[in-house]
Write an enzyme that holds these catalytic residues in place. Structure first.
Site, PDB file in Angstrom:
ATOM      1  N   LYS A  54       0.845  -1.204   0.000  1.00 15.59           N
ATOM      2  CA  LYS A  54       0.000   0.000   0.000  1.00 15.59           C
ATOM      3  C   LYS A  54       0.876   1.248   0.000  1.00 15.59           C
ATOM      4  O   LYS A  54       0.619   2.204  -0.726  1.00 15.59           O
ATOM      5  CB  LYS A  54      -0.954  -0.009   1.206  1.00 15.59           C
ATOM      6  CG  LYS A  54      -2.077  -1.026   1.057  1.00 15.59           C
ATOM      7  CD  LYS A  54      -2.843  -1.289   2.350  1.00 15.59           C
ATOM      8  CE  LYS A  54      -3.860  -2.416   2.153  1.00 15.59           C
ATOM      9  NZ  LYS A  54      -4.546  -2.817   3.378  1.00 15.59           N
ATOM     10  N   GLN A  98      -4.586  -1.246   9.580  1.00 14.52           N
ATOM     11  CA  GLN A  98      -4.580  -2.599   9.031  1.00 14.52           C
ATOM     12  C   GLN A  98      -5.235  -3.573  10.011  1.00 14.52           C
ATOM     13  O   GLN A  98      -4.925  -3.591  11.201  1.00 14.52           O
ATOM     14  CB  GLN A  98      -3.141  -3.026   8.714  1.00 14.52           C
ATOM     15  CG  GLN A  98      -3.009  -4.358   8.001  1.00 14.52           C
ATOM     16  CD  GLN A  98      -3.588  -4.376   6.587  1.00 14.52           C
ATOM     17  OE1 GLN A  98      -3.693  -3.344   5.926  1.00 14.52           O
ATOM     18  NE2 GLN A  98      -3.978  -5.541   6.118  1.00 14.52           N
ATOM     19  N   ASP A 121     -10.782   3.256   3.834  1.00 14.43           N
ATOM     20  CA  ASP A 121     -11.161   1.848   3.805  1.00 14.43           C
ATOM     21  C   ASP A 121     -12.678   1.686   3.669  1.00 14.43           C
ATOM     22  O   ASP A 121     -13.159   0.622   3.298  1.00 14.43           O
ATOM     23  CB  ASP A 121     -10.755   1.186   5.134  1.00 14.43           C
ATOM     24  CG  ASP A 121      -9.600   0.219   4.997  1.00 14.43           C
ATOM     25  OD1 ASP A 121      -9.376  -0.284   3.886  1.00 14.43           O
ATOM     26  OD2 ASP A 121      -8.926  -0.014   6.018  1.00 14.43           O
TER      27      ASP A 121
HETATM   28  N1  GUN Z   1      -6.991  -6.576   6.270  1.00 13.95           N
HETATM   29  C1  GUN Z   1      -7.301  -7.347   5.190  1.00 13.95           C
HETATM   30  N2  GUN Z   1      -7.866  -6.586   4.233  1.00 13.95           N
HETATM   31  C2  GUN Z   1      -7.903  -5.318   4.707  1.00 13.95           C
HETATM   32  C3  GUN Z   1      -8.353  -4.088   4.163  1.00 13.95           C
HETATM   33  O1  GUN Z   1      -8.858  -3.986   3.048  1.00 13.95           O
HETATM   34  N3  GUN Z   1      -8.198  -3.009   4.973  1.00 13.95           N
HETATM   35  C4  GUN Z   1      -7.663  -3.098   6.200  1.00 13.95           C
HETATM   36  N4  GUN Z   1      -7.580  -1.985   6.914  1.00 13.95           N
HETATM   37  N5  GUN Z   1      -7.240  -4.216   6.745  1.00 13.95           N
HETATM   38  C5  GUN Z   1      -7.364  -5.321   5.985  1.00 13.95           C
END
Ligand code: GUN
Length: 287
Positions: A54, A98, A121
């Site tokens: 990311k 995350q 998100d």
């Molecule tokens: N953990 C697995 N997928 C995601 C996501 O799309 N966003 C976040 N914040 N954590 C995750």
């Protein structure tokens, strides 16, 4: 006939190039550089990889990006303080915490604390509510990436029988709402669904998000259906596979996403898009 493969990697790369151009424009015209903060608590190896990717994508789009690493022993209070300080920073437009979080931290409380205007998100209840009621807000990244992949096939979503397998807050529920918003006839199936193969056989559009390797069998797939596989599962030998039995399903489907290289790259591209949108909104630009 063998299905056409939906190339998520290429579709995501095109989207990211466009985002980089728009980010450059925003900086030139308004002096605003999109900023993304990613918070990682603990040292889960999969999360570390996701977070690193990311950050890389953000840098490639010309964004300011920072990663905040917290120990796995972080307290809820400490994590909430970090979120508060990111909420207050004008150079940060998007905040991503995350998941999963360490067990001593209440995930809901953390998601609730993120300023909904920075919730790239799309997990804050305000954005979830906006999606459910058709209002403007941030749409979660993986589901909106799935919608882009479906659109790339050119099929008509309106009136289509869509089956979503999985009911998680991150994928199943929101992708079902988005398909409904596009006037598909949506069935949400899950682990307690009776006669799952029968439901899947009716569908012209299948989204598999159960998190179990090759759970959806090839002979469940209707001839010509569009199959979107959200799963990423590692087999004991190390091979990555989706939630769909790819080989057999691709003999029946019209279009299918590969794993890897299907939905995964779209999640990151959509995160960049949401961060750009968050930054644009701070200067009154709305699309
Ligand atoms: N953990 C697995 N997928 C995601 C996501 O799309 N966003 C976040 N914040 N954590 C995750």
């Amino acid at each position: 006939m063998a299905a056409q493969i939906i190339d998520g990697k290429e579709i995501a790369a095109t989207l990211r190039k466009g985002i980089a151009v728009l980010a450059g424009e925003l900086e030139r015209t308004h002096g605003v550089r999109p900023g993304l903060a990613v918070v990682l608590a603990g040292s889960d190896p999969a999360s570390q990889v996701y977070v690193r990717n990311k950050g890389k994508a953000a840098a490639e789009a010309g964004f300011h990006s920072e990663q905040i690493d917290l120990p796995g022993t972080v307290t809820q209070e400490e994590l909430l303080k970090v979120v508060d300080s990111l909420n207050a920073r004008p150079d940060i437009h998007g905040i991503l915490v995350q998941l999963p979080l360490p067990k001593q931290v209440d995930e809901r409380a953390v998601l609730l604390r993120i300023d909904p205007r920075k919730d790239v998100d799309g997990f804050h209840p305000m954005n979830v509510g906006a999606l459910a009621s058709g209002l403007e807000g941030f749409r979660p990244c993986t589901p909106s990436g799935c919608l882009d992949l479906i659109r790339s096939t050119g099929i008509r979503i309106e009136g289509e029988e869509a089956v979503v397998i999985g009911r998680s807050n991150i994928v199943g529920k929101p992708v079902a709402l988005m398909l409904l918003e596009q006037n598909a006839t949506v069935t949400i199936c899950h682990s307690r669904t009776r006669n799952l193969p029968e439901s899947v056989r009716r569908a012209g559009l299948v989204v598999a998000a159960v998190g179990r390797a090759e759970f959806v069998k090839g002979d469940w797939i209707r001839e010509g259906a569009v199959v979107i596989d959200v799963g990423i599962n590692r087999l004991p030998g190390g091979k990555l596979v989706g939630d769909v039995e790819f080989g057999a399903a691709s003999q029946r489907a019209g279009f299918i996403t590969p794993v890897p290289g299907g939905v995964g790259p779209m999640t990151i591209a959509k995160l960049m898009e949401n961060t750009l949108i968050a930054a644009e909104r701070t200067v009154g630009k709305n699309r």
